[in-house]
Scaffold this motif. Structure first.
Motif, PDB file in Angstrom:
ATOM      1  N   ALA A  12     -20.095 -12.293 -47.625  1.00  0.00           N
ATOM      2  CA  ALA A  12     -19.419 -13.422 -46.975  1.00  0.00           C
ATOM      3  C   ALA A  12     -19.687 -14.676 -47.800  1.00  0.00           C
ATOM      4  O   ALA A  12     -20.501 -15.529 -47.437  1.00  0.00           O
ATOM      5  CB  ALA A  12     -19.920 -13.576 -45.547  1.00  0.00           C
ATOM      6  N   GLY A  13     -19.012 -14.759 -48.936  1.00  0.00           N
ATOM      7  CA  GLY A  13     -19.150 -15.904 -49.833  1.00  0.00           C
ATOM      8  C   GLY A  13     -17.785 -16.331 -50.330  1.00  0.00           C
ATOM      9  O   GLY A  13     -16.774 -15.732 -49.970  1.00  0.00           O
ATOM     10  N   CYS A  14     -17.760 -17.356 -51.190  1.00  0.00           N
ATOM     11  CA  CYS A  14     -16.466 -17.891 -51.640  1.00  0.00           C
ATOM     12  C   CYS A  14     -16.199 -17.596 -53.107  1.00  0.00           C
ATOM     13  O   CYS A  14     -15.242 -18.097 -53.668  1.00  0.00           O
ATOM     14  CB  CYS A  14     -16.440 -19.399 -51.416  1.00  0.00           C
ATOM     15  N   PHE A  15     -17.062 -16.810 -53.733  1.00  0.00           N
ATOM     16  CA  PHE A  15     -17.005 -16.477 -55.155  1.00  0.00           C
ATOM     17  C   PHE A  15     -17.442 -17.642 -56.044  1.00  0.00           C
ATOM     18  O   PHE A  15     -17.417 -17.537 -57.268  1.00  0.00           O
ATOM     19  CB  PHE A  15     -15.615 -15.956 -55.588  1.00  0.00           C
ATOM     20  N   GLY A  16     -17.847 -18.760 -55.423  1.00  0.00           N
ATOM     21  CA  GLY A  16     -18.338 -19.888 -56.222  1.00  0.00           C
ATOM     22  C   GLY A  16     -19.591 -19.526 -56.996  1.00  0.00           C
ATOM     23  O   GLY A  16     -19.790 -19.990 -58.129  1.00  0.00           O
ATOM     24  N   CYS A  17     -20.448 -18.697 -56.394  1.00  0.00           N
ATOM     25  CA  CYS A  17     -21.677 -18.288 -57.098  1.00  0.00           C
ATOM     26  C   CYS A  17     -21.337 -17.415 -58.299  1.00  0.00           C
ATOM     27  O   CYS A  17     -21.977 -17.520 -59.344  1.00  0.00           O
ATOM     28  CB  CYS A  17     -22.612 -17.548 -56.139  1.00  0.00           C
ATOM     29  N   HIS A  18     -20.330 -16.548 -58.166  1.00  0.00           N
ATOM     30  CA  HIS A  18     -19.901 -15.752 -59.320  1.00  0.00           C
ATOM     31  C   HIS A  18     -19.307 -16.661 -60.404  1.00  0.00           C
ATOM     32  O   HIS A  18     -19.496 -16.434 -61.592  1.00  0.00           O
ATOM     33  CB  HIS A  18     -18.887 -14.686 -58.893  1.00  0.00           C
ATOM     34  N   ILE A  57     -26.547 -10.637 -55.355  1.00  0.00           N
ATOM     35  CA  ILE A  57     -25.614 -10.700 -54.224  1.00  0.00           C
ATOM     36  C   ILE A  57     -25.328 -12.141 -53.837  1.00  0.00           C
ATOM     37  O   ILE A  57     -26.241 -12.928 -53.587  1.00  0.00           O
ATOM     38  CB  ILE A  57     -26.197 -10.008 -52.971  1.00  0.00           C
ATOM     39  N   GLU A  58     -24.040 -12.444 -53.752  1.00  0.00           N
ATOM     40  CA  GLU A  58     -23.583 -13.739 -53.234  1.00  0.00           C
ATOM     41  C   GLU A  58     -23.089 -13.530 -51.806  1.00  0.00           C
ATOM     42  O   GLU A  58     -22.466 -12.510 -51.516  1.00  0.00           O
ATOM     43  CB  GLU A  58     -22.431 -14.228 -54.129  1.00  0.00           C
ATOM     44  N   GLY A  59     -23.358 -14.483 -50.928  1.00  0.00           N
ATOM     45  CA  GLY A  59     -22.829 -14.411 -49.559  1.00  0.00           C
ATOM     46  C   GLY A  59     -23.749 -13.669 -48.613  1.00  0.00           C
ATOM     47  O   GLY A  59     -24.518 -12.788 -49.019  1.00  0.00           O
ATOM     48  N   LEU A  83     -28.292 -14.726 -54.268  1.00  0.00           N
ATOM     49  CA  LEU A  83     -27.777 -15.815 -55.094  1.00  0.00           C
ATOM     50  C   LEU A  83     -27.028 -16.826 -54.227  1.00  0.00           C
ATOM     51  O   LEU A  83     -25.961 -16.523 -53.689  1.00  0.00           O
ATOM     52  CB  LEU A  83     -26.832 -15.227 -56.160  1.00  0.00           C
ATOM     53  N   GLY A  84     -27.577 -18.033 -54.091  1.00  0.00           N
ATOM     54  CA  GLY A  84     -26.879 -19.109 -53.391  1.00  0.00           C
ATOM     55  C   GLY A  84     -27.197 -19.191 -51.907  1.00  0.00           C
ATOM     56  O   GLY A  84     -27.762 -18.280 -51.313  1.00  0.00           O
ATOM     57  N   GLU A  85     -26.800 -20.315 -51.336  1.00  0.00           N
ATOM     58  CA  GLU A  85     -27.176 -20.623 -49.950  1.00  0.00           C
ATOM     59  C   GLU A  85     -26.616 -19.630 -48.923  1.00  0.00           C
ATOM     60  O   GLU A  85     -27.272 -19.337 -47.921  1.00  0.00           O
ATOM     61  CB  GLU A  85     -26.712 -22.044 -49.574  1.00  0.00           C
ATOM     62  N   CYS A  86     -25.392 -19.135 -49.158  1.00  0.00           N
ATOM     63  CA  CYS A  86     -24.811 -18.195 -48.180  1.00  0.00           C
ATOM     64  C   CYS A  86     -25.655 -16.927 -48.108  1.00  0.00           C
ATOM     65  O   CYS A  86     -25.889 -16.384 -47.031  1.00  0.00           O
ATOM     66  CB  CYS A  86     -23.376 -17.848 -48.546  1.00  0.00           C
ATOM     67  N   ALA A  87     -26.122 -16.454 -49.269  1.00  0.00           N
ATOM     68  CA  ALA A  87     -26.957 -15.246 -49.300  1.00  0.00           C
ATOM     69  C   ALA A  87     -28.337 -15.541 -48.711  1.00  0.00           C
ATOM     70  O   ALA A  87     -28.924 -14.712 -48.007  1.00  0.00           O
ATOM     71  CB  ALA A  87     -27.091 -14.753 -50.732  1.00  0.00           C
ATOM     72  N   PRO A 147     -31.584 -20.624 -55.267  1.00  0.00           N
ATOM     73  CA  PRO A 147     -30.886 -21.548 -54.368  1.00  0.00           C
ATOM     74  C   PRO A 147     -29.802 -22.361 -55.061  1.00  0.00           C
ATOM     75  O   PRO A 147     -29.774 -22.490 -56.281  1.00  0.00           O
ATOM     76  CB  PRO A 147     -32.019 -22.459 -53.874  1.00  0.00           C
ATOM     77  N   GLY A 148     -28.945 -22.950 -54.235  1.00  0.00           N
ATOM     78  CA  GLY A 148     -27.882 -23.822 -54.715  1.00  0.00           C
ATOM     79  C   GLY A 148     -26.555 -23.411 -54.112  1.00  0.00           C
ATOM     80  O   GLY A 148     -26.398 -22.297 -53.640  1.00  0.00           O
ATOM     81  N   CYS A 149     -25.616 -24.334 -54.108  1.00  0.00           N
ATOM     82  CA  CYS A 149     -24.271 -24.028 -53.600  1.00  0.00           C
ATOM     83  C   CYS A 149     -23.247 -24.656 -54.531  1.00  0.00           C
ATOM     84  O   CYS A 149     -22.740 -25.706 -54.245  1.00  0.00           O
ATOM     85  CB  CYS A 149     -24.098 -24.540 -52.168  1.00  0.00           C
ATOM     86  N   PRO A 150     -22.976 -23.968 -55.640  1.00  0.00           N
ATOM     87  CA  PRO A 150     -23.615 -22.736 -56.106  1.00  0.00           C
ATOM     88  C   PRO A 150     -24.883 -23.049 -56.902  1.00  0.00           C
ATOM     89  O   PRO A 150     -25.085 -24.195 -57.321  1.00  0.00           O
ATOM     90  CB  PRO A 150     -22.556 -22.144 -57.037  1.00  0.00           C
ATOM     91  N   PRO A 151     -25.715 -22.026 -57.164  1.00  0.00           N
ATOM     92  CA  PRO A 151     -26.845 -22.232 -58.066  1.00  0.00           C
ATOM     93  C   PRO A 151     -26.317 -22.639 -59.441  1.00  0.00           C
ATOM     94  O   PRO A 151     -25.255 -22.190 -59.859  1.00  0.00           O
ATOM     95  CB  PRO A 151     -27.504 -20.855 -58.135  1.00  0.00           C
TER      96      PRO A 151
HETATM   97  S1  SF4 Z   1     -23.473 -20.584 -51.818  1.00  0.00           S
HETATM   98 FE1  SF4 Z   1     -21.767 -22.022 -52.042  1.00  0.00          FE
HETATM   99  S2  SF4 Z   1     -20.742 -21.378 -53.920  1.00  0.00           S
HETATM  100 FE2  SF4 Z   1     -22.050 -19.644 -53.260  1.00  0.00          FE
HETATM  101  S3  SF4 Z   1     -20.737 -18.347 -51.999  1.00  0.00           S
HETATM  102 FE3  SF4 Z   1     -21.747 -19.779 -50.609  1.00  0.00          FE
HETATM  103  S4  SF4 Z   1     -20.304 -21.511 -50.398  1.00  0.00           S
HETATM  104 FE4  SF4 Z   1     -19.691 -20.339 -52.212  1.00  0.00          FE
END
Ligand code: SF4
Length: 179
Positions: A12-18, A57-59, A83-87, A147-151
């Motif tokens: 459940a992510g937006c692909f921003g981390c990828h 893993i993102e999301g 990877l990232g805040e959603c995860a 961490p990060g959105c995105p990292p």
């Molecule tokens: S952490 Fe930010 S960039 Fe990564 S999937 Fe979530 S919303 Fe998108």
């Protein structure tokens, strides 16, 4: 000598981390020399074909398919990275966590001003929505959190290189970004 194998997924992510992984720019060529990608949107391999060294893993998990996929990654990857805040915390999708699922579905599919003659999707093929969005560590053991959105791309790069070289993750403060 065989290369370390890396797999990645977006739940459940937006692909921003990828996108941030791709943001390592020309170092992607070095990365391709250093590792072999297995199941990942980066190479479009849809199923695991071997055991992997690192899973990224993102999301978070918002439905039954996310949980199934996450468990598959835990089973196939020696090291699992959130990877990232959603995860790590559920991120933006977890904003629904304070609202009952029924209310969310009715708002999205029945009561929203742009909906005309709506219906709540109920096909058997659809994954079951969970009562809330779960961060990864609430479902499987996670080894590292970036961490990060995105990292930042530099954070991802530094962490990957350290893991591939078997060194401790020494991540300078400048590359750890929380928003
Ligand atoms: S952490 Fe930010 S960039 Fe990564 S999937 Fe979530 S919303 Fe998108």
């Amino acid at each position: 000598m065989s290369k370390p194998v890396v797999a990645t997924a977006s739940l459940a992510g937006c692909f921003g981390c990828h996108m941030s992984v791709l943001d390592i720019d020309e170092r992607i060529l070095t990365l391709i020399d250093l590792v072999e990608f297995n199941k990942s949107p980066i190479d479009d391999i849809k199923t695991f074909t071997k055991q992997c060294d690192i899973g990224i893993i993102e999301g978070g998990c918002c439905n039954s398919e996310n949980v199934e996929n996450l468990r598959l990654f835990r089973k196939h990857c020696k090291i699992l990275i959130a990877l990232g805040e959603c995860a790590i915390m559920g991120g933006l999708p977890a904003m629904r966590n304070g609202i009952p699922v029924k209310e969310c579905l009715e708002e999205a599919y029945l009561n929203c001003p742009t909906v005309d003659d709506g219906i709540i999707p109920n096909d058997d093929e659809l994954p079951m929505i969970l009562d809330r969005v779960y961060p990864l560590h609430e479902i499987v053991k996670i080894d590292y959190y970036l961490p990060g959105c995105p990292p930042m791309a530099d954070l991802i790069w530094n962490a990957l290189v350290a893991l591939l070289e078997g060194k401790p993750l020494d991540l300078p403060y400048e590359v750890v970004k929380f928003d």
